[in-house]
Design a protein around this motif. Structure first.
Motif, PDB file in Angstrom:
ATOM      1  N   SER A 168      33.092  38.953  30.339  1.00 33.17           N
ATOM      2  CA  SER A 168      32.797  37.536  30.170  1.00 33.17           C
ATOM      3  C   SER A 168      33.329  36.777  31.380  1.00 33.17           C
ATOM      4  O   SER A 168      34.530  36.780  31.645  1.00 33.17           O
ATOM      5  CB  SER A 168      33.450  37.000  28.883  1.00 33.17           C
ATOM      6  OG  SER A 168      33.282  35.594  28.799  1.00 33.17           O
ATOM      7  N   LEU A 169      32.419  36.121  32.104  1.00 29.87           N
ATOM      8  CA  LEU A 169      32.801  35.375  33.302  1.00 29.87           C
ATOM      9  C   LEU A 169      32.892  33.875  33.045  1.00 29.87           C
ATOM     10  O   LEU A 169      33.001  33.086  33.983  1.00 29.87           O
ATOM     11  CB  LEU A 169      31.790  35.640  34.421  1.00 29.87           C
ATOM     12  CG  LEU A 169      31.637  37.104  34.849  1.00 29.87           C
ATOM     13  CD1 LEU A 169      30.554  37.232  35.906  1.00 29.87           C
ATOM     14  CD2 LEU A 169      32.958  37.657  35.364  1.00 29.87           C
ATOM     15  N   GLU A 170      32.895  33.500  31.782  1.00 30.49           N
ATOM     16  CA  GLU A 170      32.917  32.075  31.443  1.00 30.49           C
ATOM     17  C   GLU A 170      34.272  31.444  31.700  1.00 30.49           C
ATOM     18  O   GLU A 170      34.364  30.244  31.977  1.00 30.49           O
ATOM     19  CB  GLU A 170      32.513  31.879  29.979  1.00 30.49           C
ATOM     20  CG  GLU A 170      31.079  32.321  29.678  1.00 30.49           C
ATOM     21  CD  GLU A 170      30.735  32.175  28.206  1.00 30.49           C
ATOM     22  OE1 GLU A 170      31.634  31.785  27.427  1.00 30.49           O
ATOM     23  OE2 GLU A 170      29.581  32.462  27.844  1.00 30.49           O
ATOM     24  N   ALA A 171      35.327  32.230  31.582  1.00 33.06           N
ATOM     25  CA  ALA A 171      36.669  31.688  31.793  1.00 33.06           C
ATOM     26  C   ALA A 171      37.523  32.732  32.497  1.00 33.06           C
ATOM     27  O   ALA A 171      37.359  33.929  32.297  1.00 33.06           O
ATOM     28  CB  ALA A 171      37.313  31.295  30.458  1.00 33.06           C
ATOM     29  N   HIS A 172      38.417  32.256  33.347  1.00 26.45           N
ATOM     30  CA  HIS A 172      39.326  33.131  34.085  1.00 26.45           C
ATOM     31  C   HIS A 172      40.712  33.069  33.430  1.00 26.45           C
ATOM     32  O   HIS A 172      41.172  31.986  33.070  1.00 26.45           O
ATOM     33  CB  HIS A 172      39.425  32.657  35.537  1.00 26.45           C
ATOM     34  CG  HIS A 172      40.332  33.492  36.389  1.00 26.45           C
ATOM     35  ND1 HIS A 172      41.641  33.145  36.622  1.00 26.45           N
ATOM     36  CD2 HIS A 172      40.110  34.653  37.045  1.00 26.45           C
ATOM     37  CE1 HIS A 172      42.192  34.054  37.412  1.00 26.45           C
ATOM     38  NE2 HIS A 172      41.289  34.982  37.681  1.00 26.45           N
ATOM     39  N   PRO A 173      41.378  34.226  33.236  1.00 25.27           N
ATOM     40  CA  PRO A 173      41.002  35.612  33.552  1.00 25.27           C
ATOM     41  C   PRO A 173      39.800  36.075  32.724  1.00 25.27           C
ATOM     42  O   PRO A 173      39.567  35.600  31.625  1.00 25.27           O
ATOM     43  CB  PRO A 173      42.265  36.411  33.193  1.00 25.27           C
ATOM     44  CG  PRO A 173      43.376  35.417  33.164  1.00 25.27           C
ATOM     45  CD  PRO A 173      42.753  34.149  32.683  1.00 25.27           C
ATOM     46  N   TYR A 174      39.057  37.043  33.267  1.00 26.61           N
ATOM     47  CA  TYR A 174      37.811  37.500  32.669  1.00 26.61           C
ATOM     48  C   TYR A 174      38.075  38.641  31.681  1.00 26.61           C
ATOM     49  O   TYR A 174      38.590  39.685  32.045  1.00 26.61           O
ATOM     50  CB  TYR A 174      36.856  37.991  33.757  1.00 26.61           C
ATOM     51  CG  TYR A 174      36.688  37.020  34.903  1.00 26.61           C
ATOM     52  CD1 TYR A 174      36.251  35.720  34.700  1.00 26.61           C
ATOM     53  CD2 TYR A 174      36.989  37.414  36.213  1.00 26.61           C
ATOM     54  CE1 TYR A 174      36.106  34.824  35.750  1.00 26.61           C
ATOM     55  CE2 TYR A 174      36.844  36.528  37.276  1.00 26.61           C
ATOM     56  CZ  TYR A 174      36.406  35.241  37.037  1.00 26.61           C
ATOM     57  OH  TYR A 174      36.266  34.359  38.080  1.00 26.61           O
ATOM     58  N   GLU A 175      37.695  38.426  30.431  1.00 22.39           N
ATOM     59  CA  GLU A 175      37.858  39.451  29.405  1.00 22.39           C
ATOM     60  C   GLU A 175      36.795  40.541  29.579  1.00 22.39           C
ATOM     61  O   GLU A 175      35.640  40.243  29.899  1.00 22.39           O
ATOM     62  CB  GLU A 175      37.720  38.830  28.014  1.00 22.39           C
ATOM     63  CG  GLU A 175      38.668  37.672  27.730  1.00 22.39           C
ATOM     64  CD  GLU A 175      40.080  38.144  27.432  1.00 22.39           C
ATOM     65  OE1 GLU A 175      40.249  39.345  27.108  1.00 22.39           O
ATOM     66  OE2 GLU A 175      41.014  37.317  27.517  1.00 22.39           O
ATOM     67  N   PHE A 176      37.181  41.799  29.378  1.00 22.63           N
ATOM     68  CA  PHE A 176      36.215  42.885  29.506  1.00 22.63           C
ATOM     69  C   PHE A 176      36.465  43.965  28.470  1.00 22.63           C
ATOM     70  O   PHE A 176      37.576  44.121  27.947  1.00 22.63           O
ATOM     71  CB  PHE A 176      36.259  43.502  30.914  1.00 22.63           C
ATOM     72  CG  PHE A 176      37.462  44.366  31.182  1.00 22.63           C
ATOM     73  CD1 PHE A 176      37.481  45.715  30.813  1.00 22.63           C
ATOM     74  CD2 PHE A 176      38.587  43.844  31.786  1.00 22.63           C
ATOM     75  CE1 PHE A 176      38.593  46.519  31.044  1.00 22.63           C
ATOM     76  CE2 PHE A 176      39.707  44.633  32.033  1.00 22.63           C
ATOM     77  CZ  PHE A 176      39.709  45.971  31.657  1.00 22.63           C
ATOM     78  N   GLY A 188      40.641  44.744  28.262  1.00 23.88           N
ATOM     79  CA  GLY A 188      41.677  44.060  29.023  1.00 23.88           C
ATOM     80  C   GLY A 188      41.084  42.798  29.611  1.00 23.88           C
ATOM     81  O   GLY A 188      40.067  42.283  29.129  1.00 23.88           O
ATOM     82  N   ARG A 189      41.708  42.305  30.667  1.00 20.30           N
ATOM     83  CA  ARG A 189      41.165  41.138  31.347  1.00 20.30           C
ATOM     84  C   ARG A 189      41.467  41.249  32.834  1.00 20.30           C
ATOM     85  O   ARG A 189      42.372  41.979  33.251  1.00 20.30           O
ATOM     86  CB  ARG A 189      41.741  39.847  30.769  1.00 20.30           C
ATOM     87  CG  ARG A 189      43.239  39.643  31.005  1.00 20.30           C
ATOM     88  CD  ARG A 189      43.696  38.351  30.356  1.00 20.30           C
ATOM     89  NE  ARG A 189      45.038  37.968  30.825  1.00 20.30           N
ATOM     90  CZ  ARG A 189      45.676  36.874  30.435  1.00 20.30           C
ATOM     91  NH1 ARG A 189      45.106  36.057  29.561  1.00 20.30           N
ATOM     92  NH2 ARG A 189      46.867  36.588  30.913  1.00 20.30           N
ATOM     93  N   LEU A 190      40.692  40.533  33.629  1.00 24.84           N
ATOM     94  CA  LEU A 190      40.815  40.582  35.081  1.00 24.84           C
ATOM     95  C   LEU A 190      41.336  39.252  35.613  1.00 24.84           C
ATOM     96  O   LEU A 190      40.795  38.199  35.275  1.00 24.84           O
ATOM     97  CB  LEU A 190      39.460  40.868  35.732  1.00 24.84           C
ATOM     98  CG  LEU A 190      38.880  42.274  35.619  1.00 24.84           C
ATOM     99  CD1 LEU A 190      37.538  42.308  36.322  1.00 24.84           C
ATOM    100  CD2 LEU A 190      39.817  43.295  36.217  1.00 24.84           C
TER     101      LEU A 190
END
Length: 208
Positions: free
Chosen positions: A144-152, A175-177
């Protein structure tokens, strides 16, 4: 009397023609200058986007792009690269150390804790003692690139080859990026945070 008036009209007509011709030339010159300026601006922008990379003694040309344009591609590549380093292992102590070190550059302490837990349980010693090798294949990554950090969420399969059997396992992690500075060890400029394994179980066992 008519002759001077006629001459005056001829002069005015000639002046108007000369003025019109001059305006036409000036307009053409302006348009040509504008076209040349636009063309050179485009070429300069294109040149600025070109990157020359030295690989194996050869100079390769690539094209740079904005971070936003490539964020999804780089994020997926970062996640996949981390999982390859962490899970693709061979019965070689130095190779295992190199793989884990490379993986830990791409993630925070959550990955280090997972490694420490496996090490404490003797997982890596069992790989060495049993001549076990592991491979991993990515199925998909949802990010998900809607909010940072990006959940994956990562979906993949492991192939574990033992002396007497071959095991296929399903692997799901999440995790998240977080964006960080790029480096030699972290070329994509991301850091995996809060990484955890959701599922890792056998789906197929074949005797060898």
């Amino acid at each position: 009397m008519m002759q001077p008036i006629k001459q005056l009209k001829n002069i005015q007509t000639a002046f108007q023609m000369v003025r019109g011709f001059a305006l036409l030339i000036a307009g053409g010159a302006f348009l040509m200058t504008a076209a040349v300026f636009i063309y050179h601006s485009h070429e300069l922008k294109s040149l600025n986007q070109r990157v020359y990379v030295l690989a194996n003694g050869q100079v390769l040309e690539a094209f740079a792009s904005s971070r936003d344009a490539q964020v999804e591609v780089e994020a997926n590549s970062h996640i996949n690269r981390f999982h390859q380093h962490f899970f693709e292992l061979s019965p070689d102590e130095q190779l295992i150390a190199n793989q884990i070190n490379a993986a830990l550059y791409l993630a925070d302490q959550s990955a280090k804790r997972a490694y420490d837990n496996l090490k404490e349980k003797g997982f890596y010693n069992q790989l060495l003692a049993g001549n076990v090798s592991q491979e991993i294949e990515m199925d998909s990554i949802q990010i998900s690139l809607e909010a940072h950090p990006y959940e994956f969420t990562y979906y993949g399969k492991q192939k574990i080859v033992r002396t007497t059997s071959e095991v296929i396992r399903v692997l799901i992690t999440r995790g998240r990026l977080r964006e960080v500075a790029r480096s030699t060890h972290n070329p994509h400029g991301f850091l995996i945070e809060r990484w955890e394994t959701l599922l890792n179980e056998d789906i197929k066992v074949t005797k060898r």
